[in-house]
Design an enzyme around this catalytic site. Structure first.
Site, short mmCIF file in Angstrom:
data_model
loop_
_atom_site.label_atom_id
_atom_site.label_comp_id
_atom_site.label_asym_id
_atom_site.label_seq_id
_atom_site.Cartn_x
_atom_site.Cartn_y
_atom_site.Cartn_z
CG HIS A 1 -9.06 -2.84 32.99
ND1 HIS A 1 -10.00 -3.30 33.77
CD2 HIS A 1 -7.97 -3.69 33.18
CE1 HIS A 1 -9.80 -4.36 34.22
NE2 HIS A 1 -8.41 -4.79 33.82
CD GLU B 1 -7.62 -8.05 35.33
OE1 GLU B 1 -7.82 -9.06 36.25
OE2 GLU B 1 -8.11 -7.30 35.31
CG ASP C 1 -10.67 0.00 35.10
OD1 ASP C 1 -11.07 -0.87 34.35
OD2 ASP C 1 -9.87 -0.37 35.91
CB THR D 1 -13.58 0.68 44.58
OG1 THR D 1 -13.41 1.45 43.17
CG2 THR D 1 -12.51 1.45 45.61
NE ARG E 1 -12.96 -1.45 37.63
CZ ARG E 1 -11.58 -2.33 37.88
NH1 ARG E 1 -11.05 -2.22 39.12
NH2 ARG E 1 -11.49 -3.21 37.30
C1 TNX Z 1 -7.21 -7.26 39.15
S1 TNX Z 1 -4.67 -5.91 39.81
C2 TNX Z 1 -7.27 -5.96 38.57
C3 TNX Z 1 -8.07 -5.04 38.58
C4 TNX Z 1 -9.45 -5.66 39.88
C5 TNX Z 1 -8.55 -6.39 40.71
C6 TNX Z 1 -9.80 -7.06 41.75
C7 TNX Z 1 -4.96 -5.58 38.35
C8 TNX Z 1 -3.84 -4.91 37.57
N1 TNX Z 1 -6.25 -5.71 37.94
O1 TNX Z 1 -8.65 -4.49 37.64
O2 TNX Z 1 -9.89 -4.43 40.12
O3 TNX Z 1 -8.30 -7.26 40.09
O4 TNX Z 1 -9.43 -7.53 42.97
#
Ligand code: TNX
Length: 501
Positions: A250, A314, A189, A456, A160
């Site tokens: 991501h 995610e 990412d 970040t 980021r």
């Molecule tokens: C969740 S923790 C995410 C990150 C983000 C973060 C922001 C995780 C496995 N994924 O991609 O940066 O929250 O707090």
């Protein structure tokens, strides 16, 4: 007079630990009669002269005397000796991190069965001495110390916002001071691909950069030479580097570089400049699998340690639901839903990594579509995924966001009190424990430890990075290392520490 003082100190726990400001708090400190006075200087001596021992002595000297050019000096007249010694032991296991420090009136003896233990002894001794530079005197004592958890990590998101190798090294130094031993390097990412892959140069040429609204091109990446340099730098400080190559989500930066990785290759692709969860994820096609295997070949060659983090968090399934390729694969492999397809995807990579002797780590979401036996689960939303994985017999690392997310502000914003969850104070970090009551006693050894995560999105430069990390990282280190915790005592040691702020 000194004796009275000594007894006063002895019986005023936690008072005495305020004289000895070591963070994380050692398992046991026994004060003895007498003091070591080092007004005439200190000198480091090693029993044995192998390269690893000299390396530890050199780093110890650097941090004690503050000079990068420092060499172990010959003993000067009047200088007190600090002796470093590896103890022979029949059951010398390389994972052992314990050490002891004995302070006598005329010398200091630091001993361990392992190099990493000795290194930690030196880190504690550095804090002891630096915190006493005004008096040039420390009480005689015996410290014996061993960590509570074997995995004590910190994640740095360099996607980021990008951070130079110098900044990365500074953070590795800070981790070493606090006896943290795993640097989780979040290298890919949506907003940036940060690791040079020779077979796919566009990953960094295209995926390493984004064009901001005002036309400014932001980004950067690490060359393979730089990656090796960081891995070696960390290894010298007994820190394992775990690279993270995120999949299947991501992954927008990789897709922008090589659109064939997407299920919709003909739609326009860019490296996003906004945060959040993106719907364009890797398509489960043979060409994606081959690409990822090629990437992993280069990644494995760069990181000698056992673990590779493959993400898994995610990953919305919208694209897979609409994709002919994904649906055909699900039918062929008798997969009930897209979560099972994600499991299939990850398992393919895990099996490939296993042929190279590597083990795979994934974020909590990977428990959804089936769990393979050897994968490690990193539980981040809360501890539930970790608890589920443990029931299945897997090893886990706990990093629940309400305790471990250092991107959250240290103070509650007055303007947005409803964002209570996104506030993470020092005391809360200190209260963190990777354990959960619901984990049966006989399975508790499956909890390897915990980790602080520094995402970040809003940490734009190294100054803010430091601001987000300290002093919370000190609290995290103590939460993971020390068996006996006491916040008031920790605060005192932190306030009195000349080393950590
Ligand atoms: C969740 S923790 C995410 C990150 C983000 C973060 C922001 C995780 C496995 N994924 O991609 O940066 O929250 O707090």
């Amino acid at each position: 007079m000194r004796l009275i003082l000594l007894f006063a100190l002895l019986f005023s726990l936690p008072g005495f630990s305020q004289v000895i400001n070591i963070i994380p708090n050692p398992s046991k400190i026994e004060l003895k009669a007498g003091f070591l006075n080092f007004k005439q200087g200190l000198s480091i001596k090693t029993y044995g002269d192998d390269a690893e021992l000299s390396g530890i002595a050199r780093l110890f000297g650097n941090s004690l005397f503050g000079s990068k050019e420092w060499k172990v000096p010959e003993s000067k007249n009047g200088a007190k000796l600090i002796i470093l010694q590896i103890l022979e032991s029949p059951d010398n296991s390389s994972a052992d991190e314990s050490y002891s420090i004995r302070v006598f009136t005329d010398s200091v003896l630091i001993q361990s069965h392992t190099y990493r233990g000795l290194f930690y002894g030196c880190e504690s001794a550095t804090q002891l001495f630096i915190n006493s530079v005004l008096t040039n005197e420390i009480p005689c004592m015996e410290i014996t110390d061993t960590p509570q958890y074997a995995y004590r990590g910190m994640l740095l998101d360099v996607c980021r916002h990008f951070f130079s190798t110098d900044v990365v090294k500074q953070y590795i130094d800070l981790m070493a001071e606090l006896k943290l031993n795993v640097f989780h390097w979040h290298l890919t990412d949506d907003q940036g691909w940060r690791i040079e892959i020779k077979k796919y140069p566009r990953l960094t040429e295209v995926g390493g950069w984004c064009t901001q609204k005002d036309g400014f091109k932001y980004g950067g990446y690490y060359t393979q030479k730089e990656i090796k340099e960081i891995v070696a730098y960390a290894a010298e400080r007994y820190i394992t580097v775990i690279p993270e190559i995120e999949l299947p989500g991501h992954s927008s930066a990789a897709i922008a570089a090589y659109p064939f990785l997407s299920c919709t290759p003909n739609e326009p692709k860019t490296v996003p400049t906004t945060w959040g969860i993106k719907k364009d994820i890797y398509c489960p096609s043979d060409s994606t699998f081959n690409f990822l295997k090629d990437v992993l070949d280069e990644v494995c060659a760069l990181f000698p340690e056992q673990y590779i983090h493959m993400g898994g968090d995610e990953a919305p399934k919208d694209a897979w639901k609409k994709s002919r390729i994904a649906q055909a694969l699900m039918q062929r492999e008798h997969l009930k839903n897209e979560e099972e397809l994600q499991h299939y995807f990850l398992k393919k990579m895990e099996d490939y990594l296993a042929t190279k002797g590597k083990r795979c780590i994934g974020w909590g979401e990977i428990v959804k579509g089936g769990l393979s036996d050897s994968v490690l689960v990193m539980s981040w939303l809360n501890k539930k995924a970790g608890v589920k994985a443990i029931a299945h017999g897997n090893q886990v690392i706990m990093t629940p966001r309400v305790y471990c997310y250092f991107d959250y502000p240290q103070k509650l914003s007055d303007k947005k009190p409803t964002l209570w969850m996104l506030f993470l104070g020092l005391h809360k970090v200190y209260r963190f424990s990777p354990m959960a009551n619901s984990i049966p006693v006989e399975k508790r050894n499956l909890v390897l430890g915990g980790q602080a995560n520094v995402w970040t999105e809003y940490i734009i430069d190294e100054k803010r990075l430091h601001h987000q990390i300290m002093p919370r990282l000190a609290a995290m280190a103590e939460a993971l290392w020390s068996k006996h915790k006491n916040f008031a005592d920790f605060r005192e040691r932190l306030n009195n520490s000349a080393v950590l702020k």
